[in-house]
Design an enzyme around this catalytic site. Structure first.
Site, mmCIF file in Angstrom:
data_model
loop_
_atom_site.group_PDB
_atom_site.id
_atom_site.type_symbol
_atom_site.label_atom_id
_atom_site.label_comp_id
_atom_site.label_asym_id
_atom_site.label_seq_id
_atom_site.Cartn_x
_atom_site.Cartn_y
_atom_site.Cartn_z
ATOM 1 N N ARG A 105 8.815 19.563 -42.493
ATOM 2 C CA ARG A 105 10.195 19.754 -41.981
ATOM 3 C C ARG A 105 10.430 21.207 -41.506
ATOM 4 O O ARG A 105 10.307 22.139 -42.288
ATOM 5 C CB ARG A 105 11.176 19.399 -43.094
ATOM 6 C CG ARG A 105 12.575 19.085 -42.632
ATOM 7 C CD ARG A 105 13.415 18.644 -43.810
ATOM 8 N NE ARG A 105 14.680 18.060 -43.366
ATOM 9 C CZ ARG A 105 15.563 17.486 -44.193
ATOM 10 N NH1 ARG A 105 15.306 17.409 -45.474
ATOM 11 N NH2 ARG A 105 16.678 16.976 -43.733
ATOM 12 N N CYS A 137 15.703 14.376 -56.390
ATOM 13 C CA CYS A 137 15.944 13.756 -55.089
ATOM 14 C C CYS A 137 15.548 14.796 -54.053
ATOM 15 O O CYS A 137 15.985 15.933 -54.126
ATOM 16 C CB CYS A 137 17.423 13.385 -54.937
ATOM 17 S SG CYS A 137 17.832 12.861 -53.259
ATOM 18 N N CYS A 193 16.721 8.427 -48.053
ATOM 19 C CA CYS A 193 15.579 7.509 -48.000
ATOM 20 C C CYS A 193 15.749 6.405 -49.038
ATOM 21 O O CYS A 193 15.163 5.345 -48.931
ATOM 22 C CB CYS A 193 14.264 8.252 -48.217
ATOM 23 S SG CYS A 193 13.892 8.627 -49.937
ATOM 24 N N PHE A 229 9.400 13.941 -44.337
ATOM 25 C CA PHE A 229 9.400 15.401 -44.173
ATOM 26 C C PHE A 229 8.155 15.894 -43.441
ATOM 27 O O PHE A 229 7.686 17.004 -43.686
ATOM 28 C CB PHE A 229 9.557 16.108 -45.531
ATOM 29 C CG PHE A 229 10.597 15.462 -46.406
ATOM 30 C CD1 PHE A 229 11.934 15.476 -46.013
ATOM 31 C CD2 PHE A 229 10.251 14.799 -47.572
ATOM 32 C CE1 PHE A 229 12.899 14.845 -46.778
ATOM 33 C CE2 PHE A 229 11.212 14.161 -48.343
ATOM 34 C CZ PHE A 229 12.540 14.188 -47.950
ATOM 35 N N GLU A 246 16.200 18.986 -39.032
ATOM 36 C CA GLU A 246 15.407 20.129 -39.487
ATOM 37 C C GLU A 246 16.110 21.486 -39.397
ATOM 38 O O GLU A 246 15.972 22.310 -40.301
ATOM 39 C CB GLU A 246 14.101 20.186 -38.676
ATOM 40 C CG GLU A 246 13.201 19.009 -38.962
ATOM 41 C CD GLU A 246 12.052 18.922 -37.989
ATOM 42 O OE1 GLU A 246 10.931 19.232 -38.382
ATOM 43 O OE2 GLU A 246 12.286 18.554 -36.818
HETATM 44 S S1 FES Z 1 17.425 9.774 -51.227
HETATM 45 FE FE1 FES Z 1 15.349 10.234 -50.765
HETATM 46 S S2 FES Z 1 14.655 11.075 -52.630
HETATM 47 FE FE2 FES Z 1 16.751 10.804 -52.985
#
Ligand code: FES
Ligand SMILES: Cc1cc2nc3c(=O)[nH]c(=O)nc-3n(C[C@H](O)[C@H](O)[C@H](O)COP(=O)(O)OP(=O)(O)OC[C@H]3O[C@@H](n4cnc5c(N)ncnc54)[C@H](O)[C@@H]3O)c2cc1C
Ligand code: FES
Length: 1370
Positions: A946, A173, A128, A833, A1298
């Site tokens: 998820r 992360c 993300c 998620f 998932e």
């Molecule tokens: S790439 Fe999404 S929180 Fe690290």
């Protein structure tokens, strides 16, 4: 004020501005214009263009992207000191004279990316991307500091692989699972072979090492690309000017006397001493207090002193923890000071230690009872402190005395602390010095590298000598300190100390000491896990003295070996991370099938990627904060503010009464029903949104929301339903539409009658799990067109949503406007998620409502606490089952009842049934009866997280298998195998989703994994290990996963522009899962079929996926269920096919006309000339007969459990996952690893707990612990099975988002196996072996306290008693 101070101040040249640099740019701010409580992140995000810096928690606990590099220049030494800090805790004023570097300052799309950015992208280490700028800065800082002492060899850094592993240790992360991030950082290390690192875009098949090195983005430590401290600032700070302390609310005294003067002046004022200001991460209310004066104490030389001589070590109170570690660290690792330094390295995380001071820590403990590590270890080191008070001047106390005193007054100052050198008691008493000092420190916390408060910490010092005469080790003196276990301060166990002094250490003495200890180290009432904490105290005492009970205790370098090292065993496995990936890149549809770098990866790393909150605030923007209920069912009588005072900046509070005429009080309307936006007269659950407060800044809105007082009344109201049992009693259920109820399989009565054994009414339960996306819920409603007379009642909303279509619909309903008056735009989401499906809707709707009402743009960035309280998470469940089976373990019937806690509204709860059942049916249970009740409770609505339902379903199946195996005393792996489906039984259970026989790859994977991971050989090794280790037990477990997915309709549009560039629009949202990348690949492949001399890479370069816009494309649906990427790809393929169809005739004509090849540009320009429609849109519709399919995977995990502390280390995990023909194996690998690690969190770490009113209490990074780099498998091997042709899949691909999460159940099962071994061992120490139940279920999550409890809280006592008894028997 004293005359002396006035004189000093007069003599000082005073300045009126702060001067600092950000990314080399000079900033000068008038001090009088600054609110000293402004944090650096506030300033960066609101007053500069540098948006890479992002807020994840505001607590110092996530490091998300708030980490920046701070550089300080020492004009005397002409040296720059560079270190990371958390900008969410650092005050703006405290960076005066410093330079800040953010990720975009390292490099960016305009000047070129930095090698760190390039390598993060090339190692596929961003999903993300919300955490990635912080990761980049942390890595850069580690390289910079490693390369300062001496130049590294060309192209590498001096950083070692071990250091690289720790470079991002404190950063959270939620997407990647950390392995690729560590590999990206390790790629800079000189002691690493690049070929040993994970899958990346730099190594190509057949390359030799030099080729790879040549392809790696160049790292040159001398490169001028990043200048952390600009020359102009060096010159400015050489002109030594100070702030005039009398003029401003912020002052930085430069001597103790000046400080004293300021405190005298400030007497009666609210004054705050500031060092690193990191305490505000814990005491968040501090951020909201209005201080009249801030005094920064870090520029006072006496407070930053580090002195070391034969008397001991003196550290000024403003010495940072990092500097203290450097000062205490010695060449000899076993010394007391080195051990203190090692322990200090586990305090917080690097970026907090870099600014957090030792004085700040001690004051937090002394004044506010913070569960400090420092005070415990310093107590054992007999530290003293120097204090300056207004009344008595300077005084010295022992730390112990200081901690016991009443909280130090706010105008008193801790000046320094001293750790004295050790003086043997025996020598002091005149005897010969043959004694030795033993010193050890201990902490038990969920994360081995730190960034988690301990359940208990301890530090012991003891003076001992070996006595041949007494045949043992004599203890002359000792100090036993314990802390952080739920008492006011660190404590000495004085009764134990007295008891032990003068004794020869023996088992008998130890067990008596333990008895005393248990009375002395008692957590305060109400402390969580209090039994566990007390048992840790026993553990640590035993570890310390355990080996001394042996008469052969040896000394090493003047120190006796402390600790409990039976048979030479070390209690911590500390292997480095390693990994292997086996991946096939399919060439058939290239570039589809290639592991290309994720679209926008470099932009994410540099921080230029734009998330909703990065969109600049429109003019006159207002900000919102939610006010939520803290009671489950209560009448709302009124909403006021504390002391009836409207806080600064507040412009209004919106409730359900503000819904416009024609609108509805609706917060989300999806699938099964509607959820309210605001509570009406009576609240329905704690955490329900009552109102939306609007203020002139986010800070003011958040502060004001905390000042709100709700007047509740519960008289005459029904008591709330807070558990599934309550719901059953009151028949409080949601209806499940018949098609979703789950189908029985076979004849349960017959299955039961065929069984040789039965287990009846066995129970399993699960708690919840929070999404923990790094980007909290956020929305911006920047435009309202009501004010323009000729426009309709329009509303544009930027929403961080996985389901913009539903946001759109709900906003229209709430405002009472037609849907064509609303537009919802979503570019990318910083982690979803499932949490940004339904839960994003009320956030956007409230913003839209406020914007409509106030006629001004409104935005909200929900703070982490509110987010955690108002969004709920996974469904908690209670399961009761009866199972029948044969003597070989073959299950013949399973009868299951599931009580699902849905919360106050349906949300997606009825859909959970298919998830639970689908994943459960990975085994052939013979016959299956299945009854799910969706319980309506007075808690916040649970939603899809998820792998919703599937993760619980998979575990239920494993728990049943484990139970059967224990019951029959058979090998559990055999029982799994016996119950795996044949293709025939698969079809019976899964119907059409089972597909064709060759698609059932699970049996193949099952065997392949055993072979690849040497599963059976390792099982033997594990057995041997367990036979020869007492306090460490290992378990290994192989677990299959079966995961059904469905395809849905989704729209797409592809347009070719006049210059040949291509715009692709899909309504699938990029949430980190690589959707845009796969879509681009698909468009390049399909358009490439025209064959116009353009390579697929060239075509890829021409494609841009654009943000989702609900007015531009309707029927967007939801991004979820793992198949949105495939569906979007197919939608794009259909569009591209349409374009190819239109373009091919033109190409043919052109070729005929020119007789030569046709270029892409020519072709497109010709199409434009002929007015061919160069945009095609479609709504992809799945084949309704085969709309779903099953995914398969198998994982084998090996863990090691520390029987004494309950810590579980995942030593190794091997996964094989069937991705069909992967559309992009790099992206799928990231999904597999990231999902697995999120599952690891669910099974082992994450507790999302509520109080007795149903209000979430684990509402911060302090209490909610997601996996970090130190909790992932030490060895992590993943193979993506490139299975054959799947005629109904998109280019034969399968999902990866998932299903792999389910494979983390292997870790839990392995932990259970290890605990079983521990229990078996403990049973040999018990006289009554019946006591030990080996058919136990290990709860989920199996946290440290849980594992310890199941091993036995009293294992040490049992062991010692057994040992003593054994001797007596002899
Ligand atoms: S790439 Fe999404 S929180 Fe690290
Ligand atoms: C995410 C995170 C994790 C952490 N984990 C741990 C952990 O595992 N173990 C642990 O022990 N600690 C932990 N801490 C605490 C951390 O060590 C302290 O926050 C830090 O040391 C405080 O130092 P500071 O300079 O930032 O203090 P500040 O925040 O500046 O000050 C703290 C308080 O003390 C006052 N003060 C500061 N210096 C003095 C002085 N010399 N005399 C009088 N008053 C003073 C301030 O006015 C303030 O009230 C953690 C902190 C964070 C943010
Ligand atoms: S936002 Fe600063 S550490 Fe989380």
């Amino acid at each position: 004020m004293s005359e002396r101070v006035i004189e000093q101040e007069e003599a000082m040249k005073s300045k009126t501005c702060l001067v600092f640099a950000i990314n080399g740019e000079r900033f000068e701010l008038e001090l009088s214009s600054i609110d000293p409580s402004t944090t650096l992140i506030d300033f960066l995000r609101n007053k500069t263009p540098f948006k890479s810096v992002k807020l994840g928690c505001g607590e110092g606990g996530c490091g998300a992207s708030c980490v920046v590099l701070l550089s300080k220049y020492d004009p005397l030494l002409e040296k720059v000191d560079d270190f990371t800090i958390s900008s969410c805790l650092t005050l703006l004023c405290s960076i005066d004279g410093c330079s800040i570097t953010t990720s975009e300052g390292l490099g960016n799309s305009r000047v070129g990316f930095h090698a760190v950015h390039e390598r993060i992208a090339g190692f596929h280490a961003t999903q993300c991307g919300f955490c990635t700028p912080g990761m980049s800065v942390s890595m850069f800082s580690a390289l910079l500091n490693a390369d300062k002492s001496h130049p590294p060899s060309s192209g590498c850094s001096n950083i070692t692989a071990a250091e690289a592993e720790k470079a991002v240790a404190g950063n959270l992360c939620r997407c990647t699972g950390y392995r690729p991030l560590v590999d990206a950082c390790k790629s800079f290390a000189s002691d690493v072979d690049i070929e040993d690192l994970g899958f990346n875009s730099f190594c190509k098949k057949g390359d030799n090492k030099d080729d790879v090195l040549g392809r790696l983005p160049c790292y040159d430590h001398t490169s001028s690309q990043v200048c952390t401290f600009p020359e102009f600032l060096k010159n400015e700070i050489k002109i030594d000017m100070s702030l005039d302390p009398r003029k401003y609310r912020w002052s930085s005294p430069v001597s103790v006397s000046e400080l004293q003067g300021l405190l005298e002046v400030g007497n009666g004022m609210s004054v705050k001493l500031v060092a690193g200001n990191t305490s505000t991460g814990y005491y968040k209310e501090e951020k909201e207090k209005k201080y009249e004066r801030f005094i920064d104490i870090r520029r006072i030389p006496e407070l930053t002193v580090v002195r070391r001589d034969e008397e001991g070590v003196e550290l000024g109170a403003a010495v940072t923890i990092s500097k203290a570690i450097e000062a205490l660290r010695e060449k000899e690792n076993g010394s007391m000071l080195a051990k203190i330094a090692n322990h200090m390295e586990k305090i917080a995380n690097r970026f907090v230690r870099n600014t957090g001071t030792i004085g700040g820590n001690i004051m937090m403990a002394q004044r506010k009872q913070f569960p400090s590590d420092l005070t415990t270890i310093l107590l054992a080191a007999r530290a003293t402190v120097k204090i300056m008070t207004n009344s008595s001047g300077q005084e010295q106390f022992t730390l112990e005395e200081f901690l016991q005193q009443p909280p130090l007054e706010t105008n008193s100052v801790l000046l320094s602390l001293e750790i004295p050198s050790w003086r043997p008691v025996k020598t002091k008493n005149g005897s010969a010095s043959d004694s030795h000092l033993l010193f050890e420190t201990y902490r038990a916390a969920p994360r081995p590298f730190g960034n988690a408060l301990p359940f208990l910490n301890a530090a012991f010092s003891a003076e001992v000598s070996l006595s041949e005469e007494l045949n043992g080790t004599v203890l002359h003196d000792c100090l036993l300190a314990f802390g952080a276990y739920g008492t006011k301060h660190a404590h000495r166990a004085t009764k134990v100390e007295e008891f032990l002094t003068g004794k020869v250490i023996s088992d008998e003495v130890l067990i008596e000491a333990i008895g005393l200890l248990k009375d002395e180290i008692v957590p305060d009432k109400g402390t969580s896990n209090s039994g566990y904490r007390s048992s840790l105290a026993v553990t640590f005492l035993f570890e310390f003295f355990g080996s001394l009970t042996q008469t052969n205790a040896k000394t090493t370098n003047g120190l006796l070996n402390g600790g409990c090292k039976e048979n030479g065993e070390s209690l911590k496995p500390e292997a480095m991370l390693s990994s292997a990936q086996q991946i096939v890149e399919n060439q058939e549809h290239t570039p589809v099938g290639k592991g290309i770098v994720k679209a926008g990866a470099r932009l994410q790393a540099s921080g230029e990627a734009v998330y909703v909150d990065d969109i600049p605030a429109p003019k006159d923007c207002l900000y919102g904060a939610f006010i939520y209920s803290t009671l489950p069912v209560a009448r709302i009588k009124g909403i006021t503010f504390k002391q009836n005072k409207v806080p600064e900046g507040v412009l209004g509070i919106l409730t359900y009464r503000d819904i416009p005429e024609g609108g509805i009080n609706v917060g989300s309307k999806v699938f099964f029903g509607a959820d309210l936006l605001f509570a009406e007269e009576i609240t329905l659950c704690a955490g329900q949104i009552i109102a939306f407060l609007v203020a002139d800044s986010q800070k003011h809105a958040d502060i004001a929301a905390n000042q709100v007082v709700i007047d509740y009344d519960t008289e005459g109201l029904d008591s709330p339903i807070l558990s599934v049992e309550d719901a059953v009693e009151k028949s409080s259920f949601f209806d499940i539409p018949p098609p979703l109820r789950g189908k029985p399989v076979g004849d349960i009565a017959k299955g039961m009658s065929e069984a040789e054994y039965k287990i009846l009414g066995s129970k399993i339960s699960f708690g919840s799990q929070y999404f923990f996306y790094m980007e909290p819920q956020t929305a911006l409603a920047p435009q309202t067109a009501l004010a323009v007379p000729d426009e309709d009642n329009c509303m544009v909303v930027y929403s961080s949503s996985q389901m913009p279509e539903a946001v759109h619909r709900t906003v229209a309903l709430c405002l009472g406007v037609p849907e064509n008056n609303v537009r919802v735009i979503t570019r990318r989401v910083g982690g979803g998620f499932g949490g940004k499906v339904t839960k994003s809707i009320p956030v956007a709707t409230a913003c839209a409502l406020a914007a409509s009402k106030m006629q001004r743009p409104v935005r909200i960035y929900v703070n982490r606490k509110t987010d955690m309280i108002t969004t709920a998470g996974r469904h908690p469940m209670k399961i009761t089952y009866s199972v029948g089976f044969k003597s070989n373990g073959k299950i013949t019937a399973l009868d299951l009842e599931v009580l699902l806690e849905a919360g106050i509204s349906e949300d997606v709860s009825p859909l959970m049934v298919s998830g639970i059942q689908g994943a459960l049916m990975k085994y052939d249970f013979g016959a299956l009866a299945f009854n799910v009740k969706v319980c309506k409770t007075n808690t916040v609505s649970r939603t899809a997280v998820r792998a919703p339902g599937d993760v619980q379903g998979t575990y239920i199946a494993e728990a049943i298998i484990e139970k059967v195996a224990s019951y029959l005393s058979l090998d559990v792996d055999e029982i799994r195998k016996v119950n795996l489906h044949t293709y025939e039984s698969l079809k019976l259970f899964h119907n059409v989703k089972a597909g064709e026989a060759p698609e059932y790859t699970l049996p193949l994977i099952w065997d392949k994994l055993a072979e690849n991971s040497e599963f059976n050989q390792r099982r033997k090794v594990v057995e041997e290990f367990n036979a020869s280790n007492m306090w460490r037990k290992r378990g290994i477990s192989r677990v299959p996963a079966v995961y059904g997915v469905s395809m849905r309709s989704t729209p797409g549009r592809v347009s070719i522009l006049s210059d040949g560039s291509i715009a692709v629009e899909v309504q699938g949202i990029e949430i980190g899962q690589g959707l845009w990348t796969k879509v681009k690949q698909m468009a390049a492949f399909t358009l490439g079929l025209i064959q116009c001399g353009t390579t697929s890479d060239e075509l890829l370069e021409k494609i841009r996926v654009i943000q989702s816009d609900t007015l531009s494309m309707v029927q967007g649906g939801v991004t979820g269920g793992s198949t949105t990427s495939e569906m979007s790809c197919d939608a794009v393929r259909i569009c591209c096919d349409g374009l190819v169809e239109r373009l091919l005739p033109i190409k043919t004509t052109l070729m005929e006309q020119t007789g030569g090849p046709v270029t892409w540009d020519n072709l497109i320009s010709q199409a434009y000339k002929q007015s061919i429609n160069m945009a095609v849109s479609t709504l992809y519709l799945p084949d309704s007969s085969t709309g779903g399919y099953i995914n398969y995977g198998v994982a084998a995990s090996e863990v090691e459990v520390n029987v004494l502390t309950g810590e579980t280390t995942v030593l190794r995990t091997d996964i094989i996952y069937d991705c069909g023909k992967s559309l992009n194996p790099a992206v799928d690998l990231g999904q597999i690893e990231g999902a697995f690690v999120q599952g690891l969190g669910f099974f082992m770490l994450e507790e999302y707990l509520m109080n007795s009113d149903g209000l979430v209490v684990t509402d911060s990074t302090w209490t909610y612990k997601i996996p970090t780099v130190d909790t992932i498998p030490r060895q992590f091997n993943v193979e993506i099975l490139n299975s054959g042709h799947h005629k109904n899949r998109v280019l034969s691909s399968k999902a990866s988002g998932e299903p792999p999460l389910l494979l983390a159940a292997s870790v839990h099962c392995a932990a259970r196996a290890a605990v079983k071994e521990a229990k078996k061992q403990v049973s040999t120490w018990c006289s009554n072996q019946q006591e030990i139940d080996l058919t136990f279920d290990l709860p989920v999550p199996a946290t440290m306290p849980v594992v310890k409890e199941y091993c036995g809280l009293d294992v040490v006592e049992k062991y010692l008693e057994w040992k003593i008894q054994q001797r007596k028997n002899i």
